[in-house]
Enzyme design. Structure first.
Site, PDB file in Angstrom:
ATOM      1  N   LYS A 170       0.832  -1.211   0.000  1.00  0.00           N
ATOM      2  CA  LYS A 170       0.000   0.000   0.000  1.00  0.00           C
ATOM      3  C   LYS A 170       0.865   1.259   0.000  1.00  0.00           C
ATOM      4  O   LYS A 170       0.671   2.154  -0.827  1.00  0.00           O
ATOM      5  CB  LYS A 170      -0.926  -0.008   1.220  1.00  0.00           C
ATOM      6  CG  LYS A 170      -1.927   1.111   1.191  1.00  0.00           C
ATOM      7  CD  LYS A 170      -2.975   0.979   2.278  1.00  0.00           C
ATOM      8  CE  LYS A 170      -3.994   2.107   2.119  1.00  0.00           C
ATOM      9  NZ  LYS A 170      -5.025   2.071   3.155  1.00  0.00           N
TER      10      LYS A 170
ATOM     11  N   GLU B 215      12.098   7.212  -5.571  1.00  0.00           N
ATOM     12  CA  GLU B 215      12.287   8.145  -6.688  1.00  0.00           C
ATOM     13  C   GLU B 215      12.055   7.489  -8.035  1.00  0.00           C
ATOM     14  O   GLU B 215      11.936   8.160  -9.056  1.00  0.00           O
ATOM     15  CB  GLU B 215      13.721   8.696  -6.647  1.00  0.00           C
ATOM     16  CG  GLU B 215      14.058   9.366  -5.340  1.00  0.00           C
ATOM     17  CD  GLU B 215      15.542   9.673  -5.233  1.00  0.00           C
ATOM     18  OE1 GLU B 215      15.899  10.838  -5.385  1.00  0.00           O
ATOM     19  OE2 GLU B 215      16.333   8.737  -5.016  1.00  0.00           O
TER      20      GLU B 215
END
Ligand code: FAD
Lengths: 759, 329
Positions: free
Chosen positions: A650, A720
């Protein structure tokens, strides 16, 4: 004989452990800190771009209601620069001379009883400047190129002959705009001295880095400096460096002998905490007719401020992206009169991957090969530099499974060939990657007599869910229910941790927590091994299962004892052990893998047998372009991600969605604009346009791959990853929709209309 | 932010005379413009007078008009069933602006009096004739992507940012006010906002202290076939790069009458009267609309970064009319 199995929380989709606190407004961010006797500081910033301060008239400000002090370069003592961190040097300290090097440079700080008084007095500081001509273009002959120790020059093979001989060549210039991080939390610092001891509540991603920088600035013992940041408020890289307002807050507190708080305004967030600098990139790709890459030549120039240094490896990703025998990369930095840049999510990689993945797309059209096919053909099955097999690499699965989920097969290759109602439809894709990185990290774990566990480390959770995944991990490793585990972060008095940045922190901290928790269990095993009173007498780590707050002999569920009982019997209040992560590919004797409560010896790969792989992604994008109005909307995104072992699907998915949203902004919307004089003009979130919910529509994230072999934890950094290759995937989809190639970001409406200035 | 005193009245005449008596007084409604600009020192009232307690928050519907109190929120007006039914263009215009949260705070009078988003107007260190008469205009040679191409002068090219006002001007609304002496007057919407000319600091036809009490929108049966189209960079929560408010009165595929308002490209909410005239009696085709668009933008003057808005506005006009033409009413 029966055995008990326990179920890991790691790997399950769990809500954030701090979600409730945050939603209820009960999480304390630096901006929320209030102390008795607190004074408030406001910053005055330069309105010129380059020059000197001739005079600062502070009398009116000093006389204004509530003002306690006005600080300028004239009354600031020398402040030393802090030591470089894991990821490079700190910005230079403020107020050290009369030089003005960029618009929005802090030139004075006003301290007053209330924030409103500080703000209104700040407006009374009268600065007279001597102006110089700023350097605002790479072509300015006064623009100097920076050389620094991280020279990102790499050469493999012979690029120029390979390019000359290539049957097909792409040779283009790509540019990316200046972007600004814009976390929603305004950066705040609250500093208070007690003798030479300093406590600072600070918006930082690196408490230990901030501690060392402040200790150096004021010449005090780092052991007396404490940085607190239990909640960050977002940063996206802006919190990786100690920006000038931080030592200024500490200086103001020292001068006024009071706690001092400074909160940057949104406008100041554009000039005072870094940004992603713009780039101009030259990319040449050569290939054979059948689509094998022969050469990649990637040269980047990016801007940097007039002082200081910054690692910005724009072109490094091109070196290992494909199985290409000849590659050359150069990343240059050009000094400009711009606010000091910093790092913003996937610094360098986001920009470099835009150029590379655009060029590969251009090549696919030149060769008439499907863009996925072309990438699969040139997939680096082994590390292209050293030919070592990857420690894990599921990029091919990302391509295949992502394409399937997206419905890539419905794509007709011809540009402008797809429509939905009256909209042009384009399908595009791009490859994302982020290199492996895992700095050293320590942690400390305690099990108390009440059966609770407290595990902590001096890093931060700037929003990705570090508290949550580390609590999950500690729960599994200790066999303590997650509700009884508390995780501590954001305090430099806790064991030394690296910055939360470079997508290295989950691996760094996770492996430290893992190793530390194993040591805790080992300590309990040692305690009971010859304890005649314990049902566990004689147990070994290999033969136990941890569960329900205690230890069980795996083969004999009846032989179970809680940590609390063991501590009580031994007259101990707690068991506390400090530990640290082993560098990837190495292992300390403590390292085991904990699975379902059992301890399985972990053997790292033999040194030099594997190349440590980072994370990979394949992004698939559908854009809809209005043929008349030329508006672009990203209708769908599928990102298939090889993130190694996913601790919490999640929070991991949220990370990927966040990167996609930022990629949409980078591709289509975001641009920090300075006008021709060098003055910044996009200084609010109305003018600096980021993607909003309506721009981030149907987003689907798919995790593929296996735990990485290099560390016991098996994770890869995904913070990232999603923004790498994302802007290119969008630009490639726009090309497919419109037949026009956009090589300059953001792809704003005037460009799509063909009516941008200068055209 | 400068220190100020805060006052509240329950009678409009008291509020108006209190405001008129002191030059540094300003009314506060939702505060989404005023407080924003106070925080960055662009507006520096000494006295802030809250119009909230004045109770100017009624919407009255009659057969020939709808009367909207100055303090009705943008949300209330946009979602009012009669507005949705009779004036889709107004509802759509309001709902295309800002966000739900802002629209819940923002009032009708505040929206009409909102200020330009020009970055130089919003930066007290920049030169701006609108903010500081005679100081010059940094936008002319500065970053002017968001700036106006219609109604501009050598002294100011700031865009009027409102969406709602573009619909209001197309609907020929009237603004009703109360002067400090208690006298009321009616200002037609199209006379309310003043183009900058050589006095950019004069933005509206209000006197100091004059209070907007309500707005009256006359019933216009043709407005059932109306539409507001807003073009911007992102899909939501952004001011218009170009917008068009249209009303189309059709007889089969012939245009009986048309109305056209433009936003995002002009210094005031813009009514393209000549273009409207040119549509009368013509076939409602895209080609006709394009001709009208050319007429509407004939006087446009672009600067370095906003050239694209001229073409964008023309396309928005064509699309808005075409959408209205296809609407099932
Ligand atoms: C982030 C942001 C985005 C926005 N986006 C959009 C957009 O996309 N489209 C759009 O159209 N607008 C947009 N707006 C502007 C918004 O619509 C206006 O701020 C709002 O309508 C102003 O209403 P208010 O009641 O808050 O006015 P206030 O801020 O209270 O007042 C505004 C002005 O009106 C005066 N005033 C208020 N009431 C009266 C009265 N009864 N009589 C006389 N003077 C009065 C005040 O003195 C003040 O000068 C945006 C605003 C923000 C902050």
């Amino acid at each position: 004989m029966s055995t008990t199995t326990t179920v890991d929380v790691v790997g399950t989709a769990r809500d954030r452990v701090d979600g409730r606190l945050k939603v209820m407004g009960a999480a304390t961010y630096p901006i929320d800190v209030n102390l008795p006797g607190l004074a408030h500081a406001a910053l005055v910033q330069s309105t010129i771009i380059s020059g000197r301060i001739r005079d600062i008239a502070v009398d009116d400000a000093e006389r204004a209601p509530g003002v306690v002090a006005v600080i300028t370069h004239l009354n600031t003592p020398p402040l030393a620069i802090g030591p470089p961190t894991e990821i490079g040097p700190q910005p230079l300290p403020p107020f050290q001379s009369d030089a003005v090097l960029h618009y929005g440079q802090h030139v004075a700080m006003v301290v007053a009883e209330t924030r409103e008084q500080a703000n209104s007095a700040a407006a009374l500081v009268e600065v007279t400047y001597e102006r110089d001509t700023p350097v605002l273009s790479f072509d300015d002959e006064r623009a100097t190129e920076v050389t620094h120790p991280w020279t990102p020059d790499h050469d493999r093979g012979d690029v120029s002959s390979a390019l000359a001989e290539a049957e097909v060549r792409i040779n283009q210039i790509y540019t990316t705009a200046e972007n600004t991080n814009n976390p929603i939390g305004l950066f705040a610092t609250v500093a208070v001295w007690d003798g030479d001891a300093l406590t600072v509540h600070d918006t930082t991603q690196n408490p230990h880095g901030a501690r060392d920088a402040l200790a150096a600035a004021f010449g005090v013992d780092p052991a007396g400096v404490r940085i607190l940041v239990p909640f960050v408020g977002g940063a996206f890289g802006a919190g990786l460096r100690v920006w000038p307002h931080v030592p200024l807050a500490a200086l103001a507190a020292r001068i006024t002998k009071r706690p001092v708080k400074v909160v940057l305004t949104r406008a100041q967030m554009f000039t005072a905490v870094g940004h992603r600098p713009n780039t101009i990139q030259l990319l040449s790709v050569g290939a054979s007719r059948d689509g094998l890459l022969a050469a990649i030549d990637h040269v980047s120039r990016s801007s940097i401020g007039m002082e200081g240094e910054l690692i910005n490896l724009v072109t490094n990703g091109s070196l290992t992206a494909y199985a290409c025998p000849n590659v050359s990369t150069r990343a240059r930095q050009i000094r400009q009169s711009i606010p000091i840049p910093g790092w913003m999510r996937a610094p360098g990689e986001a920009e470099g991957s835009f150029a590379l993945e655009s060029a590969i797309d251009e090549l696919s059209y030149a060769l008439n090969i499907d863009p996925i096919e072309l990438r699969i053909k040139n997939h680096a099955h082994v590390h292209p530099d050293n030919a070592l097999p990857w420690s894990s690499n599921a990029l091919l699965d990302c391509y295949r499974l992502g394409a399937e989920r997206f419905g890539w097969s419905a794509r007709t290759p011809e540009p402008r060939s797809m429509r939905k109602m009256d909209q042009l439809v384009g399908y595009g894709m791009g490859r994302g990657a982020l290199g492996a990185y895992q700095p050293p990290c320590k942690a400390i774990a305690t099990i108390r007599r009440d059966g609770t566990a407290f595990v902590r480390s001096g890093g931060t959770d700037m929003g990705p869910g570090t508290y949550t995944v580390m609590s999950m991990l500690a729960a599994d490793c200790l066999g303590v229910p997650i509700e009884r585990v508390r995780f501590g972060l954001g305090d430099s008095a806790m064991p030394k941790a690296p910055q939360e940045g470079g997508s290295g922190f989950t691996g760094a901290l996770g492996n430290a927590v893992h190793a530390t928790c194993v040591s805790v269990v080992r300590a309990f095993v040692n305690l009971v091994s010859d304890d005649a009173m314990s049902p566990l007498k004689g147990c070994r780590l290999e033969g136990i299962t941890v569960r329900n707050g205690g230890i069980q002999i795996t083969d004999d569920p009846a032989r179970f004892e809680t940590y609390a009982d063991i501590l009580t019997r031994h007259g101990l209040d707690e068991m506390t052990i400090e530990g640290e992560s082993a560098p990837p590919g190495e292992t300390s004797s403590a390292t085991m893998i904990v699975q379902e409560g059992r301890f399985i010896p972990y053997t790292p790969p033999s040194t030099g047998t594997l190349a440590h792989a980072g994370a990979f992604a394949a992004h698939f994008v559908e854009v809809n372009v209005d043929p008349d109005l030329r508006t672009i909307r990203v209708a769908r995104v599928v990102s298939a991600v090889d993130g190694g072992r996913i601790l919490n699907p999640k929070t991991a998915r949220s990370q990927i969605i966040g990167g996609i949203a930022m990629g949409i902004g980078m591709a289509l919307l975001e641009e920090t604009v300075s006008d021709r004089t060098g003055r910044l003009v996009t200084t609010s979130l109305a003018e600096y346009v980021v993607a909003v919910n309506a721009d981030v529509r149907d987003v689907d994230v798919l995790f593929v791959g296996e735990p990485d072999a290099m560390t016991p934890l098996g994770t890869k950094g995904i913070g990232e990853l999603a923004i790498t290759g994302m802007a290119a995937a969008i630009a490639n989809a726009v090309y497919h929709a419109t037949g026009t190639r956009f090589r300059s970001l953001p792809i704003s409406i005037e460009k799509v209309l063909g009516l941008q200035p200068g055209h | 932010m400068k220190e100020f005193t805060f006052e509240r009245f329950t009678q409009t005449t008291d509020a108006a005379s209190a405001a008129a008596a002191r030059s540094g007084a300003m009314y506060l409604a939702g505060g989404t413009t005023l407080v924003d600009l106070m925080k960055i020192d662009v507006l520096t009232p000494d006295i802030v007078i809250d119009v909230g307690p004045l109770g100017l928050s009624r919407i009255d519907v009659s057969d020939d008009a709808i009367s909207v109190g100055a303090g009705v929120t943008n949300s209330q007006l946009a979602w009012h069933p009669v507005v949705r039914d009779r004036f889709p263009v107004l509802s759509e215009a309001i709902l295309s602006g800002a966000t739900t949260q802002i629209r819940n705070m923002a009032t009708v009078a505040g929206n009409i009096l909102q200020r330009t988003r020009c970055p130089y107007f919003r930066d007290v260190h920049a030169s701006c004739n609108r903010r500081q008469p005679g100081s010059g205009c940094d936008a002319l040679n500065g970053f002017n992507r968001g700036h106006a191409v219609l109604g501009v002068s050598e002294h100011c090219i700031a865009t009027h940012p409102s969406d709602m006002c573009v619909a209001m001007i197309v609907l020929d609304a009237d603004i009703h006010t109360m002067r400090p002496d208690g006298a009321t007057r009616l200002i037609p919407f199209r006379n309310f906002h003043v183009a900058p000319g050589d006095t950019p600091h004069i933005e509206v036809a209000l006197e100091h202290g004059e209070l907007i009490t309500h707005i009256v929108i006359p019933h216009l049966p043709a407005a059932r076939r109306s539409h507001y189209l807003k073009v911007r960079d992102r899909a939501s929560y952004e001011f218009a790069l170009a917008s068009a408010a249209v009303v189309l009165d059709l007889d089969g595929d012939t245009i009986r009458a048309a109305r056209l308002g433009l936003g995002g490209i002009a210094t005031t909410p813009w009514r393209a009267t000549e273009a409207e005239q040119s549509l009368k009696g013509r076939k409602a085709s895209d080609a006709t609309f394009r001709e009208a668009a050319e007429t509407a933008l004939a006087g446009a003057v672009a600067r370095e970064h906003n050239h694209f808005k001229i073409e964008l506005a023309k396309r928005a006009i064509v699309r808005a009319f075409a959408t209205a033409r296809e609407a099932k009413v």
